[in-house]
Scaffold this motif. Structure first.
Motif, PDB file in Angstrom:
ATOM      1  N   GLY A   1       5.144   1.366 -15.496  1.00  0.00           N
ATOM      2  CA  GLY A   1       6.614   1.716 -16.058  1.00  0.00           C
ATOM      3  C   GLY A   1       7.344   1.627 -15.030  1.00  0.00           C
ATOM      4  O   GLY A   1       8.687   1.828 -15.183  1.00  0.00           O
ATOM      5  N   THR A   2       6.921   1.597 -13.842  1.00  0.00           N
ATOM      6  CA  THR A   2       7.946   1.755 -12.640  1.00  0.00           C
ATOM      7  C   THR A   2       8.316   0.486 -11.812  1.00  0.00           C
ATOM      8  O   THR A   2       9.444   0.090 -11.522  1.00  0.00           O
ATOM      9  CB  THR A   2       7.193   2.726 -11.376  1.00  0.00           C
ATOM     10  N   THR A   3       7.183  -0.568 -11.884  1.00  0.00           N
ATOM     11  CA  THR A   3       7.505  -1.783 -11.254  1.00  0.00           C
ATOM     12  C   THR A   3       6.249  -2.684 -11.490  1.00  0.00           C
ATOM     13  O   THR A   3       5.458  -2.408 -11.987  1.00  0.00           O
ATOM     14  CB  THR A   3       7.869  -1.807  -9.604  1.00  0.00           C
ATOM     15  N   ARG A   4       6.419  -3.924 -11.112  1.00  0.00           N
ATOM     16  CA  ARG A   4       5.304  -5.047 -11.200  1.00  0.00           C
ATOM     17  C   ARG A   4       4.233  -4.471 -10.206  1.00  0.00           C
ATOM     18  O   ARG A   4       4.565  -4.175  -9.043  1.00  0.00           O
ATOM     19  CB  ARG A   4       5.532  -6.455 -10.840  1.00  0.00           C
ATOM     20  N   VAL A   5       3.212  -4.285 -10.532  1.00  0.00           N
ATOM     21  CA  VAL A   5       1.881  -3.918  -9.740  1.00  0.00           C
ATOM     22  C   VAL A   5       0.704  -5.059  -9.687  1.00  0.00           C
ATOM     23  O   VAL A   5       0.649  -5.440 -10.633  1.00  0.00           O
ATOM     24  CB  VAL A   5       1.198  -2.610 -10.005  1.00  0.00           C
ATOM     25  N   VAL A   6       0.517  -5.473  -8.615  1.00  0.00           N
ATOM     26  CA  VAL A   6      -0.381  -6.333  -8.153  1.00  0.00           C
ATOM     27  C   VAL A   6      -1.522  -6.095  -7.337  1.00  0.00           C
ATOM     28  O   VAL A   6      -1.165  -5.511  -6.333  1.00  0.00           O
ATOM     29  CB  VAL A   6       0.174  -7.800  -7.500  1.00  0.00           C
TER      30      VAL A   6
ATOM     31  N   LEU B   1       3.604   7.237  -4.978  1.00  0.00           N
ATOM     32  CA  LEU B   1       3.765   5.785  -4.859  1.00  0.00           C
ATOM     33  C   LEU B   1       5.319   5.909  -5.782  1.00  0.00           C
ATOM     34  O   LEU B   1       6.150   5.075  -5.212  1.00  0.00           O
ATOM     35  CB  LEU B   1       2.954   5.060  -5.388  1.00  0.00           C
ATOM     36  N   ALA B   2       5.380   6.435  -6.939  1.00  0.00           N
ATOM     37  CA  ALA B   2       6.507   6.312  -8.072  1.00  0.00           C
ATOM     38  C   ALA B   2       7.795   6.643  -7.141  1.00  0.00           C
ATOM     39  O   ALA B   2       8.646   6.121  -7.057  1.00  0.00           O
ATOM     40  CB  ALA B   2       6.018   7.033  -8.989  1.00  0.00           C
ATOM     41  N   ASP B   3       7.624   7.870  -6.431  1.00  0.00           N
ATOM     42  CA  ASP B   3       8.724   8.658  -5.765  1.00  0.00           C
ATOM     43  C   ASP B   3       9.190   7.645  -4.817  1.00  0.00           C
ATOM     44  O   ASP B   3      10.458   7.472  -4.558  1.00  0.00           O
ATOM     45  CB  ASP B   3       8.231   9.833  -5.313  1.00  0.00           C
ATOM     46  N   PHE B   4       8.287   6.981  -3.978  1.00  0.00           N
ATOM     47  CA  PHE B   4       8.504   6.181  -2.744  1.00  0.00           C
ATOM     48  C   PHE B   4       9.082   4.743  -3.281  1.00  0.00           C
ATOM     49  O   PHE B   4      10.271   4.475  -2.902  1.00  0.00           O
ATOM     50  CB  PHE B   4       7.130   5.884  -2.024  1.00  0.00           C
ATOM     51  N   LEU B   5       8.811   4.258  -4.510  1.00  0.00           N
ATOM     52  CA  LEU B   5       9.200   3.263  -4.866  1.00  0.00           C
ATOM     53  C   LEU B   5      10.798   3.407  -5.386  1.00  0.00           C
ATOM     54  O   LEU B   5      11.681   2.331  -5.321  1.00  0.00           O
ATOM     55  CB  LEU B   5       8.379   2.432  -6.015  1.00  0.00           C
ATOM     56  N   THR B   6      10.905   4.340  -6.174  1.00  0.00           N
ATOM     57  CA  THR B   6      12.202   4.529  -6.878  1.00  0.00           C
ATOM     58  C   THR B   6      13.311   5.002  -5.708  1.00  0.00           C
ATOM     59  O   THR B   6      14.354   4.835  -5.925  1.00  0.00           O
ATOM     60  CB  THR B   6      12.181   5.803  -8.037  1.00  0.00           C
TER      61      THR B   6
ATOM     62  N   ALA C   1       6.305  -4.636 -14.555  1.00  0.00           N
ATOM     63  CA  ALA C   1       7.466  -5.732 -14.397  1.00  0.00           C
ATOM     64  C   ALA C   1       8.508  -5.021 -13.223  1.00  0.00           C
ATOM     65  O   ALA C   1       8.996  -3.805 -13.380  1.00  0.00           O
ATOM     66  CB  ALA C   1       8.253  -6.067 -15.661  1.00  0.00           C
ATOM     67  N   GLY C   2       9.222  -5.823 -12.766  1.00  0.00           N
ATOM     68  CA  GLY C   2      10.190  -5.201 -11.604  1.00  0.00           C
ATOM     69  C   GLY C   2      10.048  -5.737 -10.427  1.00  0.00           C
ATOM     70  O   GLY C   2       8.996  -6.271 -10.068  1.00  0.00           O
ATOM     71  N   SER C   3      10.816  -5.183  -9.714  1.00  0.00           N
ATOM     72  CA  SER C   3      10.895  -5.596  -8.095  1.00  0.00           C
ATOM     73  C   SER C   3      11.579  -4.558  -7.374  1.00  0.00           C
ATOM     74  O   SER C   3      12.528  -3.773  -8.111  1.00  0.00           O
ATOM     75  CB  SER C   3      11.699  -7.008  -7.779  1.00  0.00           C
ATOM     76  N   PRO C   4      11.289  -4.428  -6.119  1.00  0.00           N
ATOM     77  CA  PRO C   4      10.034  -5.147  -5.377  1.00  0.00           C
ATOM     78  C   PRO C   4       8.869  -4.888  -6.056  1.00  0.00           C
ATOM     79  O   PRO C   4       8.582  -3.653  -6.525  1.00  0.00           O
ATOM     80  CB  PRO C   4      10.248  -4.703  -4.004  1.00  0.00           C
ATOM     81  N   ALA C   5       7.819  -5.791  -6.195  1.00  0.00           N
ATOM     82  CA  ALA C   5       6.414  -5.814  -6.905  1.00  0.00           C
ATOM     83  C   ALA C   5       5.693  -4.834  -5.774  1.00  0.00           C
ATOM     84  O   ALA C   5       6.046  -4.939  -4.453  1.00  0.00           O
ATOM     85  CB  ALA C   5       5.848  -6.826  -6.949  1.00  0.00           C
ATOM     86  N   LEU C   6       4.734  -3.973  -6.121  1.00  0.00           N
ATOM     87  CA  LEU C   6       4.020  -3.397  -5.248  1.00  0.00           C
ATOM     88  C   LEU C   6       2.654  -4.042  -5.127  1.00  0.00           C
ATOM     89  O   LEU C   6       1.876  -4.547  -6.411  1.00  0.00           O
ATOM     90  CB  LEU C   6       3.590  -2.103  -5.765  1.00  0.00           C
ATOM     91  N   CYS C   7       2.099  -4.673  -3.900  1.00  0.00           N
ATOM     92  CA  CYS C   7       1.346  -5.405  -3.685  1.00  0.00           C
ATOM     93  C   CYS C   7       0.046  -4.741  -3.205  1.00  0.00           C
ATOM     94  O   CYS C   7       0.146  -4.298  -2.130  1.00  0.00           O
ATOM     95  CB  CYS C   7       1.509  -6.812  -3.079  1.00  0.00           C
TER      96      CYS C   7
END
Ligand code: COA
Length: 257
Positions: free
Chosen positions: A45-50, A245-250, A18-24
């Motif tokens: 645990g980092t964001t919503r992943v689709v 990816l986690a480092d980039f997203l955060t 869960a969370g935004s921005p989602a990773l698609c």
């Protein structure tokens, strides 16, 4: 089984977190959402992943998209259907081409871009087309062999082979055809969103040269080269790719949920 609909065609996707921005996330030629299983689990645990099954792939029916742009429109359909809003659009190989096309077409829906084992131009070895026509299993064996590093375990080779064999030969040929026609080398400067480029050091299908080209031409990119991995880098070194990816997203300059 979660689905969304594009022009009355139900399409399958996988989702976690869960969370935004989602990773698609968008898979490559002959793949499916299963190509992202480690990231669906590792980033929950980092964001919503689709992760989508493109038409004619995985558990989605229909015909394969006739171009990278058409596939990007399918992904746009997923983003709209789930109300994801601006997303981090990520892709592997052909999926990375689709991610670039998405970012070029809809910058207002693009919070970030993750380009994994891909390039701005994706010409395909003629041998792949020849073998897919005459010897589907032989083609898949060659793709698998060229797609992993020399030290890849037999279990990984078997998993990639099984997944690619699950894609009918005409669909695999179509995937490689759309890759072969893809070229956004002249347009990379238009992708202004923060971009993560990831490439296996031993990638022989989209070699580090392609990633370095992306890094040089994209206005806002960083590169992570992953040792001990070939083209299927997110499966061969899943922890390294998930961490990148986690480092980039955060680090994204976006309000997070
Ligand atoms: N980024 C940076 N450079 C690229 C590139 C990219 N996305 N795509 C091609 N180039 C470079 C090539 O390295 C080559 O450079 P060189 O002249 O210094 O050797 C040049 O641009 C021309 O390459 P290309 O357009 O691919 O044509 P080609 O006739 O030289 O090669 C193939 C055709 C199919 C042999 C080659 O593209 C290849 O080996 N592809 C990788 C294998 C494959 O099938 N991958 C599947 C991708 S989905």
């Amino acid at each position: 089984m979660p689905t969304f609909t594009v022009r009355d065609l139900p399409l399958h996707y996988e989702s976690s977190g869960a969370g935004s921005p989602a990773l698609c996330l968008v898979h490559g030629s002959g793949g499916s959402a299963e190509a992202w299983r480690p990231q669906l689990e590792g980033l929950a645990g980092t964001t919503r992943v689709v992760a989508v099954d493109l038409p004619a792939h995985g558990r989605s029916g229909g015909n394969p998209s006739a171009s990278i742009d058409a596939a990007a429109a399918v992904v746009r359909g997923l983003v709209d259907a789930l109300g994801l809003g601006p997303v981090v659009i990520g892709g592997h190989s052909m999926g990375g081409g689709i991610a670039q096309a998405f970012a070029l077409a809809w910058p207002e829906l693009t919070a970030g871009v993750a380009l994994i084992g891909t390039g701005a131009r994706l010409r395909v070895l003629p041998k792949f087309f020849e073998l897919i026509e005459t010897d589907h299993a032989g083609a898949v064996a060659l793709i698998t062999d060229m797609g992993v590093s020399a030290r890849a375990p037999a279990s990984l080779r078997r998993a990639i082979t099984a997944q690619t064999m699950g894609t009918p030969a005409p669909v695999l040929a179509s995937d490689f055809g759309v890759c072969d026609r893809f070229d956004v080398t002249a347009r990379l400067g238009e992708i202004r969103a923060p971009t993560l480029v990831v490439c296996g050091e031993e990638d022989r299908l989209t070699p580090p040269k392609y990633a370095e080209f992306l890094l040089a031409r994209l206005p806002n990119a960083r590169l992570v080269l992953v040792p001990g991995a070939g083209h299927y880098v997110q499966l061969e070194q899943p922890a390294a790719v998930t961490r990148a990816l986690a480092d980039f997203l955060t680090a994204l300059p976006v309000t997070r949920a």
